[in-house]
Design a protein around this motif. Structure first.
Motif, PDB file in Angstrom:
ATOM      1  N   ARG A 255      44.648  45.625  34.854  1.00  0.00           N
ATOM      2  CA  ARG A 255      43.240  45.315  35.140  1.00  0.00           C
ATOM      3  C   ARG A 255      42.417  45.171  33.868  1.00  0.00           C
ATOM      4  O   ARG A 255      41.274  44.725  33.896  1.00  0.00           O
TER       5      ARG A 255
ATOM      6  N   ILE B 225      42.968  49.927  32.522  1.00  0.00           N
ATOM      7  CA  ILE B 225      42.055  49.517  33.595  1.00  0.00           C
ATOM      8  C   ILE B 225      40.758  48.919  33.031  1.00  0.00           C
ATOM      9  O   ILE B 225      39.835  48.614  33.769  1.00  0.00           O
TER      10      ILE B 225
ATOM     11  N   ARG C 280      39.533  42.530  33.638  1.00  0.00           N
ATOM     12  CA  ARG C 280      39.748  41.439  34.597  1.00  0.00           C
ATOM     13  C   ARG C 280      38.537  41.356  35.522  1.00  0.00           C
ATOM     14  O   ARG C 280      38.051  42.365  36.012  1.00  0.00           O
TER      15      ARG C 280
ATOM     16  N   LYS D 114      36.615  40.245  38.992  1.00  0.00           N
ATOM     17  CA  LYS D 114      36.989  40.045  40.397  1.00  0.00           C
ATOM     18  C   LYS D 114      36.877  38.570  40.743  1.00  0.00           C
ATOM     19  O   LYS D 114      36.018  37.862  40.214  1.00  0.00           O
TER      20      LYS D 114
END
Lengths: 257, 75
Positions: free
Chosen positions: B3, B51, B70, B72
């Protein structure tokens, strides 16, 4: 996962944290784990976010942070030892359109420059002061400062500081809060991400007070000096939580606006 | 799929260990090597666990870490 795959994934990722623009590419000369670096970055970030990089002037103390002019991509004045608040006063009065900050250590702010800093606060000068309290004189080799805790061992108090011989730790923020001049006085720490976020908010607030012509603001930072405390950086952070905060409690001390 | 991702500028790192202690995912570890200033620098050991919380970047006193996260879908 291979490095190539990680690199491929980065394409869909957004940069969420990077060096602020108000810092240049020079490396800090601070020791490993020193909080000066974190505080410098937070100030640079606040300058970036408020969009005042071209109109901000810093004043740097004598001490470990004497090289602020090397690291910040803004104008910085480096006055004589202890005269930072006085020189910041001059800069602000000559050019009220600029945002002026004074960056001082505990030797500069609470020892050799106590008169300058006290009177700048008492006049309610429209400047923002950052006071970095690491409970000793870092650059010169870890001697006792006025802010040294009772019982703390330093190179000049090898048996620990005693109140009888050396007096008590000076609480500059509480002392200056008694005056009518200052607008905002707070004490912050930067040992974990939550505290760092709070400190960042406080810095922006202090700059805003100045930009709105509200007057003097002071942010005291409890800072670690792992080398002179004889600890590793993680232990030094623990010491702030367990010992230093007991004497210098965190939080806003006054806010008048 | 991770992530987040961090990049460490190894020549800025002074090996203070604050990022290793702060990382909630144990992504960062000491390298076996030394940088140009002679410090034992840190590197990403488990990049797939990142993350993108940015804690390492926040506590780094030498501003040596860049953090990516990252986004969404649809944002």
């Amino acid at each position: 996962m291979s490095e190539e795959a990680v690199a491929e994934n980065t394409k869909e990722m957004k940069k969420v944290f990077d060096r602020p623009e108000s810092l240049n590419d020079q490396q800090f000369s601070y020791c490993p784990g020193c909080h000066h670096g974190v505080i410098n970055r937070l100030i640079a970030e606040a300058i970036d976010e408020l969009g005042i990089q071209d109109t901000t002037v810093g004043t740097a103390p004598v001490g470990c942070s004497v090289f602020l002019y090397k690291w910040f991509d803004i104008d910085v004045i480096q006055p004589a030892h202890g005269r930072v608040s006085a020189v910041a006063t001059g800069a602000k009065r000559a050019r009220p359109d600029l945002t002026v900050f004074a960056y001082q250590g505990d030797g500069d702010f609470a020892s050799i420059g106590t008169n300058n800093s006290t009177h700048a606060a008492n006049r309610g000068e429209n400047i923002t002061t950052f006071f970095i309290n690491n409970t000793l004189y870092g650059m010169t080799g870890g001697e006792m400062a006025p802010t040294t805790l009772i019982g703390q061992k330093t190179t000049t108090t090898p048996q620990g500081r005693t109140a009888k011989d050396y007096g008590y730790p000076i609480k500059m923020s509480e002392m200056l809060a008694e005056l009518d001049g200052p607008t905002y006085i707070t004490r912050q720490a930067v040992y974990d991400p939550k505290r760092i976020d709070k400190a960042r908010t406080a810095i922006k607030k202090a700059f805003r007070f100045q930009m709105e012509d509200e007057g003097y603001s002071l942010i005291e930072f409890l800072s670690a000096c792992p080398i002179n405390w004889g600890m590793d950086p993680v232990e030094a952070n623990e010491r702030i939580k367990k010992e230093v905060e007991e004497v210098y409690p965190l939080g806003d001390i006054i806010e008048r606006s | 799929m991770p992530r987040g991702k961090i990049e460490i500028d190894i020549n800025r790192c002074k090996g203070c260990r604050l990022c290793i202690e702060t990382c909630p995912q144990d992504v960062i570890a000491f390298s076996d090597d030394f940088n140009s200033s002679g410090y034992n620098y840190v590197e990403t050991e488990n990049p797939e666990d990142c993350i993108g919380c940015g804690f390492c970047g926040k506590v780094c006193p030498d501003v040596a870490i860049t953090v990516y996260k990252r986004q969404k879908e649809g944002v």
